[in-house]
Design a protein around this motif. Structure first.
Motif, PDB file in Angstrom:
ATOM      1  N   GLY A  42      57.088  49.736  33.292  1.00 33.59           N
ATOM      2  CA  GLY A  42      57.242  50.630  33.165  1.00 33.59           C
ATOM      3  C   GLY A  42      56.722  50.706  31.589  1.00 33.59           C
ATOM      4  O   GLY A  42      55.406  51.455  31.511  1.00 33.59           O
ATOM      5  N   GLU A  43      57.527  49.712  30.891  1.00 32.78           N
ATOM      6  CA  GLU A  43      56.808  49.577  29.553  1.00 32.78           C
ATOM      7  C   GLU A  43      55.174  48.485  29.970  1.00 32.78           C
ATOM      8  O   GLU A  43      54.194  48.939  29.135  1.00 32.78           O
ATOM      9  N   GLY A  44      54.659  48.017  30.610  1.00 33.63           N
ATOM     10  CA  GLY A  44      53.600  47.171  30.766  1.00 33.63           C
ATOM     11  C   GLY A  44      52.691  48.296  31.622  1.00 33.63           C
ATOM     12  O   GLY A  44      51.484  48.272  30.601  1.00 33.63           O
ATOM     13  N   SER A  45      52.939  49.104  31.652  1.00 32.08           N
ATOM     14  CA  SER A  45      51.910  50.171  32.302  1.00 32.08           C
ATOM     15  C   SER A  45      51.719  50.857  31.201  1.00 32.08           C
ATOM     16  O   SER A  45      50.294  51.914  30.880  1.00 32.08           O
ATOM     17  N   LYS A  46      52.699  51.479  30.335  1.00 34.83           N
ATOM     18  CA  LYS A  46      52.738  52.313  29.224  1.00 34.83           C
ATOM     19  C   LYS A  46      51.695  51.063  28.470  1.00 34.83           C
ATOM     20  O   LYS A  46      50.638  52.507  27.907  1.00 34.83           O
ATOM     21  N   THR A  47      51.673  50.453  28.145  1.00 32.13           N
ATOM     22  CA  THR A  47      50.773  49.840  27.719  1.00 32.13           C
ATOM     23  C   THR A  47      49.490  49.948  27.710  1.00 32.13           C
ATOM     24  O   THR A  47      48.439  49.745  26.764  1.00 32.13           O
ATOM     25  N   GLU A  48      48.848  50.014  29.331  1.00 29.98           N
ATOM     26  CA  GLU A  48      48.009  49.490  29.494  1.00 29.98           C
ATOM     27  C   GLU A  48      47.055  51.206  29.665  1.00 29.98           C
ATOM     28  O   GLU A  48      45.947  50.822  29.290  1.00 29.98           O
ATOM     29  N   LEU A  49      48.062  52.236  29.728  1.00 31.73           N
ATOM     30  CA  LEU A  49      48.216  53.469  29.796  1.00 31.73           C
ATOM     31  C   LEU A  49      47.285  53.754  28.523  1.00 31.73           C
ATOM     32  O   LEU A  49      46.378  54.853  28.283  1.00 31.73           O
ATOM     33  N   ASP A  50      47.954  53.243  28.056  1.00 26.57           N
ATOM     34  CA  ASP A  50      48.048  53.929  26.167  1.00 26.57           C
ATOM     35  C   ASP A  50      47.096  53.383  26.337  1.00 26.57           C
ATOM     36  O   ASP A  50      45.705  53.870  25.132  1.00 26.57           O
ATOM     37  N   LYS A  51      46.165  52.094  25.568  1.00 26.86           N
ATOM     38  CA  LYS A  51      44.908  51.763  25.471  1.00 26.86           C
ATOM     39  C   LYS A  51      43.392  52.431  26.432  1.00 26.86           C
ATOM     40  O   LYS A  51      42.758  52.924  25.088  1.00 26.86           O
ATOM     41  N   GLU A  52      44.152  52.301  27.579  1.00 25.01           N
ATOM     42  CA  GLU A  52      42.854  53.609  28.333  1.00 25.01           C
ATOM     43  C   GLU A  52      43.319  55.004  27.652  1.00 25.01           C
ATOM     44  O   GLU A  52      41.865  55.543  27.493  1.00 25.01           O
ATOM     45  N   PHE A  53      43.681  55.722  27.606  1.00 26.25           N
ATOM     46  CA  PHE A  53      43.827  56.848  27.290  1.00 26.25           C
ATOM     47  C   PHE A  53      44.391  57.333  25.955  1.00 26.25           C
ATOM     48  O   PHE A  53      44.234  58.948  25.186  1.00 26.25           O
ATOM     49  N   GLY A  54      44.886  56.520  25.155  1.00 25.44           N
ATOM     50  CA  GLY A  54      45.249  56.363  23.090  1.00 25.44           C
ATOM     51  C   GLY A  54      46.477  56.908  23.502  1.00 25.44           C
ATOM     52  O   GLY A  54      47.363  57.300  24.484  1.00 25.44           O
ATOM     53  N   GLU A  55      47.208  56.720  22.312  1.00 23.28           N
ATOM     54  CA  GLU A  55      49.140  56.626  22.451  1.00 23.28           C
ATOM     55  C   GLU A  55      49.455  58.153  22.683  1.00 23.28           C
ATOM     56  O   GLU A  55      48.460  59.207  21.632  1.00 23.28           O
TER      57      GLU A  55
END
Ligand SMILES: NC(=O)C1=CN([C@@H]2O[C@H](COP(=O)(O)OP(=O)(O)OC[C@H]3O[C@@H](n4cnc5c(N)ncnc54)[C@H](O)[C@@H]3O)[C@@H](O)[C@H]2O)C=CC1
Ligand SMILES: CCCCCC(=O)/C=C/[C@H]1[C@H](O)CC(=O)[C@@H]1CCCCCCC(=O)O
Length: 261
Positions: A42-55
């Motif tokens: 979950g945390e890994g996925s959030k880190t990747e998706l935040d990079k792609e779509f912004g925090e």
């Protein structure tokens, strides 16, 4: 329903099919909460998706969906953070014929809990604005394996519960569309469970039958399942629908004989 600006909650969203639909929702400018028991994923996925779509567009809440209080808290935290809730995808599921009681809790009981919690936050009967719910079943409910008796039962249960709730939503004017999605084999870590005695118990000796079925029917990509989910989210004419997704027929719907009464 247009997705941009909407708020979604996806259980089991840290990997596999759930992660694919989370990414698609973010691509369409939704705000998303991922509810998953796997903290690292979950945390890994959030880190990747935040990079792609912004925090600020994605929240991860570690939660075992079997824990009703924790699941209720995850729904409330989503509304507290993003202001409202519009889309709920009850996707978390396991394949475990050895611990079949646990599998019923995850695959069916938690889908029921998630549906009722979704209605608390979306239904007009609670003074809310409406929304849409997708409950994930399986093609195992239509073409089953003799080696998955309880998995198959849970997926049949998801369909039955979903269809009844869709009717209840009409009768009760909830303003919430409720649909089921039934994928065939999908290329996710779940498929590896057929090789494991811890998951399959006595049925593990039939693992080659699964491999034969996968070769025969083909294996879908999670992104294609996400495409089907987005259609269920956006097509306001769909309520009580049972979407099937297979290699042979693509995205299609099961049709039922009209009730005689
Ligand atoms: N992969 C396939 O061939 C098919 C999968 N499905 C269904 O699709 C759904 C998603 O499956 P996949 O993405 O393939 O599986 P997956 O194993 O790749 O991902 C499932 C996710 O759910 C999470 N999860 C499992 N139990 C949980 C619990 N108690 N609380 C919170 N999170 C939990 C896991 O941590 C994982 O992130 C399941 O309901 C499954 O039965 C249906 C048809 C075919
Ligand atoms: C293997 C772990 C179970 C999780 C994946 C799942 O839900 C698999 C369902 C299959 C079940 O194990 C036996 C089946 O045959 C199901 C897939 C059926 C696909 C039908 C495709 C028919 C068509 O293409 O016309």
């Amino acid at each position: 329903m247009a997705v941009n600006g909407k708020v979604a909650l996806v259980t089991g969203g840290a990997q596999g099919i759930g992660r694919a639909v989370v990414r698609t929702l973010l691509q369409n400018s939704a705000k998303v909460t991922v509810v998953d028991m796997n903290k690292d994923s979950g945390e890994g996925s959030k880190t990747e998706l935040d990079k792609e779509f912004g925090e600020g567009n994605l929240a991860f809440i570690q939660c075992d969906v079997r824990d009703g209080a924790a699941l209720r808290d995850a729904f409330q935290k989503t509304v507290d953070k993003f202001g409202h809730l519009d889309i709920v995808i009850n996707n978390a599921g396991i394949n475990n014929e050895k611990n079949w009681e646990k599998m019923i809790e995850v695959n069916l009981t938690s889908v029921i809990k998630g549906t009722y919690l979704a209605l608390e936050h979306m239904s007009k009967e609670h003074g809310k604005q409406g929304g849409t719910i997708i409950n994930v079943s399986s093609m195992a409910a239509f073409l089953h394996s003799p080696h998955q008796p309880v998995y198959t039962a849970t997926k049949h249960g998801v369909i039955g519960f979903t269809r009844v709730m869709a009717d209840a939503s009409i009768r009760g004017d909830y303003g919430v569309r409720i649909n089921a999605l039934c994928p065939g084999f999908v290329d996710t870590p779940l498929l590896q469970s057929v090789e494991l005695e811890d998951n399959m118990g006595k049925f593990v000796k039939f693992k080659d039958d699964f491999k034969h079925s996968m070769n025969k029917f083909g294996v879908l990509q999670p992104s294609f399942i996400a495409e089907g989910m987005m259609r269920l989210v956006t097509d306001s004419g769909l309520n009580g629908a049972v979407m099937k997704i297979t290699c042979s027929k693509g995205i299609h719907f099961h049709t039922y004989e009209p009730m005689s009464v």
